[in-house]
Design an enzyme around this catalytic site. Structure first.
Site, PDB file in Angstrom:
ATOM      1  N   GLY A  10       0.939  -1.348  -0.042  1.00  0.00           N
ATOM      2  CA  GLY A  10       0.106   0.197  -0.076  1.00  0.00           C
ATOM      3  C   GLY A  10       0.867   1.142   0.116  1.00  0.00           C
ATOM      4  O   GLY A  10       2.064   1.128  -0.002  1.00  0.00           O
ATOM      5  N   GLN A  11       0.309   2.447  -0.055  1.00  0.00           N
ATOM      6  CA  GLN A  11       0.787   3.645  -0.157  1.00  0.00           C
ATOM      7  C   GLN A  11       1.825   3.953   1.151  1.00  0.00           C
ATOM      8  O   GLN A  11       3.212   4.113   0.948  1.00  0.00           O
ATOM      9  CB  GLN A  11      -0.134   4.782   0.115  1.00  0.00           C
ATOM     10  CG  GLN A  11      -0.893   4.823  -1.235  1.00  0.00           C
ATOM     11  CD  GLN A  11      -1.819   6.270  -1.103  1.00  0.00           C
ATOM     12  OE1 GLN A  11      -1.166   7.485  -1.647  1.00  0.00           O
ATOM     13  NE2 GLN A  11      -2.668   6.428  -0.357  1.00  0.00           N
ATOM     14  N   ASP A  30       1.131  -9.570   2.300  1.00  0.00           N
ATOM     15  CA  ASP A  30       0.120  -9.063   1.301  1.00  0.00           C
ATOM     16  C   ASP A  30      -0.625 -10.118   0.909  1.00  0.00           C
ATOM     17  O   ASP A  30      -0.106 -11.288   0.742  1.00  0.00           O
ATOM     18  CB  ASP A  30       0.962  -8.092   0.242  1.00  0.00           C
ATOM     19  CG  ASP A  30       0.711  -6.810   0.766  1.00  0.00           C
ATOM     20  OD1 ASP A  30      -0.425  -6.199   0.675  1.00  0.00           O
ATOM     21  OD2 ASP A  30       1.641  -5.986   0.852  1.00  0.00           O
ATOM     22  N   ALA A  68      -5.357  -2.100   5.279  1.00  0.00           N
ATOM     23  CA  ALA A  68      -6.556  -1.518   5.477  1.00  0.00           C
ATOM     24  C   ALA A  68      -7.754  -1.757   4.355  1.00  0.00           C
ATOM     25  O   ALA A  68      -6.954  -1.720   3.247  1.00  0.00           O
ATOM     26  CB  ALA A  68      -6.690  -0.136   5.969  1.00  0.00           C
ATOM     27  N   THR A  70      -9.486   0.860   2.219  1.00  0.00           N
ATOM     28  CA  THR A  70      -9.463   2.106   2.345  1.00  0.00           C
ATOM     29  C   THR A  70     -10.293   2.670   1.258  1.00  0.00           C
ATOM     30  O   THR A  70     -10.489   3.952   0.984  1.00  0.00           O
ATOM     31  CB  THR A  70      -8.052   2.545   1.974  1.00  0.00           C
ATOM     32  OG1 THR A  70      -7.586   1.926   0.665  1.00  0.00           O
ATOM     33  CG2 THR A  70      -7.071   2.152   3.265  1.00  0.00           C
ATOM     34  N   TYR A 107      -2.689   2.282  12.329  1.00  0.00           N
ATOM     35  CA  TYR A 107      -2.971   3.505  11.687  1.00  0.00           C
ATOM     36  C   TYR A 107      -4.797   3.758  11.646  1.00  0.00           C
ATOM     37  O   TYR A 107      -5.261   2.792  11.052  1.00  0.00           O
ATOM     38  CB  TYR A 107      -2.488   3.707  10.298  1.00  0.00           C
ATOM     39  CG  TYR A 107      -1.012   3.613  10.427  1.00  0.00           C
ATOM     40  CD1 TYR A 107      -0.183   4.563  10.740  1.00  0.00           C
ATOM     41  CD2 TYR A 107      -0.629   2.384  10.113  1.00  0.00           C
ATOM     42  CE1 TYR A 107       1.285   4.461  10.659  1.00  0.00           C
ATOM     43  CE2 TYR A 107       0.987   2.287  10.377  1.00  0.00           C
ATOM     44  CZ  TYR A 107       1.715   3.295  10.549  1.00  0.00           C
ATOM     45  OH  TYR A 107       2.991   3.239  10.560  1.00  0.00           O
ATOM     46  N   THR A 109      -7.756   7.078  11.077  1.00  0.00           N
ATOM     47  CA  THR A 109      -8.398   8.130   9.976  1.00  0.00           C
ATOM     48  C   THR A 109      -9.129   9.096  10.733  1.00  0.00           C
ATOM     49  O   THR A 109      -9.689   9.238  11.680  1.00  0.00           O
ATOM     50  CB  THR A 109      -9.276   7.779   9.107  1.00  0.00           C
ATOM     51  OG1 THR A 109      -9.687   8.397   8.276  1.00  0.00           O
ATOM     52  CG2 THR A 109     -10.458   6.831   9.630  1.00  0.00           C
ATOM     53  N   TYR A 133     -16.712   3.486   6.170  1.00  0.00           N
ATOM     54  CA  TYR A 133     -15.339   3.383   6.516  1.00  0.00           C
ATOM     55  C   TYR A 133     -14.965   3.994   7.766  1.00  0.00           C
ATOM     56  O   TYR A 133     -14.307   3.493   8.495  1.00  0.00           O
ATOM     57  CB  TYR A 133     -14.590   3.979   5.397  1.00  0.00           C
ATOM     58  CG  TYR A 133     -13.076   4.336   5.381  1.00  0.00           C
ATOM     59  CD1 TYR A 133     -12.173   3.301   5.299  1.00  0.00           C
ATOM     60  CD2 TYR A 133     -12.810   5.732   5.862  1.00  0.00           C
ATOM     61  CE1 TYR A 133     -10.988   3.655   5.669  1.00  0.00           C
ATOM     62  CE2 TYR A 133     -11.275   5.975   5.875  1.00  0.00           C
ATOM     63  CZ  TYR A 133     -10.290   4.932   5.713  1.00  0.00           C
ATOM     64  OH  TYR A 133      -9.081   5.083   6.141  1.00  0.00           O
ATOM     65  N   TRP A 158      -5.927  12.219   4.642  1.00  0.00           N
ATOM     66  CA  TRP A 158      -5.626  12.464   3.189  1.00  0.00           C
ATOM     67  C   TRP A 158      -4.138  11.942   2.601  1.00  0.00           C
ATOM     68  O   TRP A 158      -3.506  12.771   2.215  1.00  0.00           O
ATOM     69  CB  TRP A 158      -5.701  13.937   2.711  1.00  0.00           C
ATOM     70  CG  TRP A 158      -7.251  14.479   3.063  1.00  0.00           C
ATOM     71  CD1 TRP A 158      -8.071  14.140   3.996  1.00  0.00           C
ATOM     72  CD2 TRP A 158      -7.618  15.816   2.436  1.00  0.00           C
ATOM     73  NE1 TRP A 158      -9.263  14.818   3.963  1.00  0.00           N
ATOM     74  CE2 TRP A 158      -8.978  15.916   3.160  1.00  0.00           C
ATOM     75  CE3 TRP A 158      -7.251  16.874   1.659  1.00  0.00           C
ATOM     76  CZ2 TRP A 158      -9.679  17.054   2.884  1.00  0.00           C
ATOM     77  CZ3 TRP A 158      -7.999  17.817   1.491  1.00  0.00           C
ATOM     78  CH2 TRP A 158      -9.413  17.859   1.992  1.00  0.00           C
TER      79      TRP A 158
HETATM   80  N1  NAP Z   1      -5.405   6.909   1.903  1.00  0.00           N
HETATM   81  C1  NAP Z   1      -6.041   7.796   2.701  1.00  0.00           C
HETATM   82  O1  NAP Z   1      -6.312   8.940   2.390  1.00  0.00           O
HETATM   83  C2  NAP Z   1      -5.779   7.759   4.334  1.00  0.00           C
HETATM   84  C3  NAP Z   1      -6.464   8.751   4.981  1.00  0.00           C
HETATM   85  C4  NAP Z   1      -6.497   8.456   6.488  1.00  0.00           C
HETATM   86  C5  NAP Z   1      -6.128   7.181   7.125  1.00  0.00           C
HETATM   87  N2  NAP Z   1      -5.513   6.080   6.137  1.00  0.00           N
HETATM   88  C6  NAP Z   1      -5.071   5.062   6.876  1.00  0.00           C
HETATM   89  O2  NAP Z   1      -3.688   4.984   6.739  1.00  0.00           O
HETATM   90  C7  NAP Z   1      -3.252   3.608   6.666  1.00  0.00           C
HETATM   91  C8  NAP Z   1      -2.722   3.208   5.310  1.00  0.00           C
HETATM   92  O3  NAP Z   1      -3.485   3.626   4.216  1.00  0.00           O
HETATM   93  P1  NAP Z   1      -2.915   3.477   2.547  1.00  0.00           P
HETATM   94  O4  NAP Z   1      -3.298   4.793   2.021  1.00  0.00           O
HETATM   95  O5  NAP Z   1      -1.575   3.147   2.561  1.00  0.00           O
HETATM   96  O6  NAP Z   1      -3.947   2.264   2.203  1.00  0.00           O
HETATM   97  P2  NAP Z   1      -3.615   1.494   0.840  1.00  0.00           P
HETATM   98  O7  NAP Z   1      -2.614   2.113  -0.269  1.00  0.00           O
HETATM   99  O8  NAP Z   1      -5.172   1.291   0.402  1.00  0.00           O
HETATM  100  O9  NAP Z   1      -2.892  -0.022   1.293  1.00  0.00           O
HETATM  101  C9  NAP Z   1      -3.845  -0.819   2.068  1.00  0.00           C
HETATM  102  C10 NAP Z   1      -3.113  -1.995   2.097  1.00  0.00           C
HETATM  103  O10 NAP Z   1      -3.710  -2.969   2.793  1.00  0.00           O
HETATM  104  C11 NAP Z   1      -3.532  -4.136   1.841  1.00  0.00           C
HETATM  105  N3  NAP Z   1      -4.881  -5.105   2.040  1.00  0.00           N
HETATM  106  C12 NAP Z   1      -6.255  -4.814   1.801  1.00  0.00           C
HETATM  107  N4  NAP Z   1      -7.009  -5.798   2.260  1.00  0.00           N
HETATM  108  C13 NAP Z   1      -6.300  -6.758   2.435  1.00  0.00           C
HETATM  109  C14 NAP Z   1      -6.515  -8.244   2.628  1.00  0.00           C
HETATM  110  N5  NAP Z   1      -7.793  -8.634   2.721  1.00  0.00           N
HETATM  111  N6  NAP Z   1      -5.512  -8.812   3.041  1.00  0.00           N
HETATM  112  C15 NAP Z   1      -4.183  -8.375   2.992  1.00  0.00           C
HETATM  113  N7  NAP Z   1      -3.788  -7.193   2.515  1.00  0.00           N
HETATM  114  C16 NAP Z   1      -5.045  -6.378   2.406  1.00  0.00           C
HETATM  115  C17 NAP Z   1      -3.802  -3.690   0.396  1.00  0.00           C
HETATM  116  O11 NAP Z   1      -3.258  -4.859  -0.531  1.00  0.00           O
HETATM  117  P3  NAP Z   1      -3.818  -4.861  -1.826  1.00  0.00           P
HETATM  118  O12 NAP Z   1      -3.202  -3.692  -2.697  1.00  0.00           O
HETATM  119  O13 NAP Z   1      -3.855  -6.094  -2.530  1.00  0.00           O
HETATM  120  O14 NAP Z   1      -5.379  -4.211  -1.928  1.00  0.00           O
HETATM  121  C18 NAP Z   1      -2.567  -2.691   0.754  1.00  0.00           C
HETATM  122  O15 NAP Z   1      -1.558  -3.458   0.614  1.00  0.00           O
HETATM  123  C19 NAP Z   1      -4.723   2.790   6.660  1.00  0.00           C
HETATM  124  O16 NAP Z   1      -4.871   2.254   8.025  1.00  0.00           O
HETATM  125  C20 NAP Z   1      -5.584   3.892   6.182  1.00  0.00           C
HETATM  126  O17 NAP Z   1      -6.846   3.485   6.909  1.00  0.00           O
HETATM  127  C21 NAP Z   1      -5.358   6.287   5.035  1.00  0.00           C
END
Ligand code: NAP
Length: 305
Positions: A10-11, A30, A68, A70, A107, A109, A133, A158
């Site tokens: 993920g990001q 993953d 997560a 997301t 983490y 949100t 969410y 964000w």
């Molecule tokens: N993105 C935002 O704007 C934002 C804002 C506030 C808080 N956050 C929090 O920050 C944290 C990191 O977010 P991010 O943006 O890095 O998220 P992301 O890019 O969506 O990455 C999520 C990761 O979780 C993996 N995942 C999802 N479902 C899965 C499953 N069933 N089994 C195994 N792996 C799984 C995804 O794998 P796949 O690639 O295979 O789906 C990906 O590697 C999270 O806790 C998120 O809630 C994010």
């Protein structure tokens, strides 16, 4: 030192990998593993029984949960997987950490808040998610707190990076494809570069490892980069820097629209700026600057293009 990192593709996960290197043995988990990638263990984290088995096998000293669900709009209908990943998985990791006296870094949100505050949100402020969410992420926070494990939960907002599915890359793509764009101008938040969040995570782990663990102020903290903007302001910043860097030829025509004119499945808070003073004081954290961070992130995308 044995560290388990979930969501490494993920990001945030991709930025955590280099930050955790050097701390010891890092196991990446993953559900999709690229052919030839020997470092990553394939596992669907929705299967909590398997997660427990893995934890008992790896026995990590620190669990870093960057996995997560997301997809904010999809979560409205897809509630079961969202709650499984965002609510139940953190609970499962936390209970294991509690039983085995290990540290969990997780983490959450800004979407746990309703957005009706007139000042940046503090950790103790009332949570009132507007969408599924946000509810699922709040369930995760509660499960961790209820477990009694040693934990750090970082609420952030964000998140963007040079790789992945995010507003910055979407705006760049749309600006190249479309002559004009409508962008929401009545939601304000703090865009956060995943690299800064990963750097802060490493600082916290270093502090945990360098002193007496019981002296580290664990718990729930807010971290976001320094700069509150609307999506419209953020898009303008992206386009301006992208033009300076030669990533865009011209500024697209932009129309500021209200959220109501841009219907999305999930309602979002109009104001979700996080107050970061607690984490800054507790861990002597310096926040990333929004504009500087975005510039470096965009500079790096030149190499990926
Ligand atoms: N993105 C935002 O704007 C934002 C804002 C506030 C808080 N956050 C929090 O920050 C944290 C990191 O977010 P991010 O943006 O890095 O998220 P992301 O890019 O969506 O990455 C999520 C990761 O979780 C993996 N995942 C999802 N479902 C899965 C499953 N069933 N089994 C195994 N792996 C799984 C995804 O794998 P796949 O690639 O295979 O789906 C990906 O590697 C999270 O806790 C998120 O809630 C994010």
């Amino acid at each position: 030192m044995n560290i388990l990192l979930t969501g490494s593709s993920g990001q945030l996960g991709q930025e955590l990998v280099p930050q955790l290197e050097g701390l010891g043995e890092v196991t990446l988990i993953d559900r999709n593993v690229r052919p030839g990638d020997r470092q990553t263990m394939k596992q669907d984290l929705a299967d909590l029984n398997r997660v427990e088995i893995l934890l008992n096998r790896i026995r990590p000293d620190i669990v870093v949960n960057a996995a997560a669900y997301t997809a904010v709009d999809m979560a409205e209908n897809d509630t079961f997987p969202a709650f499984r990943l965002n609510g139940e998985l953190p609970g499962c990791l936390a209970r294991w950490a509690q039983r085995n006296d290990r540290l969990l870094l997780h983490y959450s949100t800004d979407y746990v808040f309703s957005g009706d505050s007139e000042r940046p949100y503090r950790e103790q402020d009332k949570t009132e998610p507007l969408n599924a969410y946000g509810e699922s992420k709040l369930a995760g926070e509660w499960a961790i707190a209820a477990s009694g494990c040693r934990h750090i939960v970082l609420r952030t907002s964000w998140v963007y990076s040079g790789l992945g599915n995010n507003f910055v890359l979407t705006m760049l793509r749309l600006a190249r494809e479309l002559p004009s764009l409508s962008i929401v101008s009545d939601q304000t938040g703090c865009p956060t570069w995943a690299r800064n969040l990963a750097r802060v995570s490493r600082q916290i782990i270093d502090r945990f490892l360098s002193g007496r663990p019981e002296e580290v102020p664990l718990g729930l903290y807010h971290y976001c980069d320094d700069g509150a903007v609307t999506w419209y302001d953020f898009a303008l910043m992206i386009f301006t820097i992208a033009m300076e860097l030669g990533l865009l030829d011209e500024l697209p025509s932009m129309t500021a629209v209200k959220s109501a004119e841009f219907p999305q499945k999930a309602e979002r808070p109009v104001y979700s700026v996080l107050d970061t003073s607690s984490i800054q004081e507790a861990f002597q954290i310096e926040r990333g600057d929004l504009e500087e961070s975005l510039r470096v992130c965009l500079e790096e995308t030149i190499d990926h293009d």
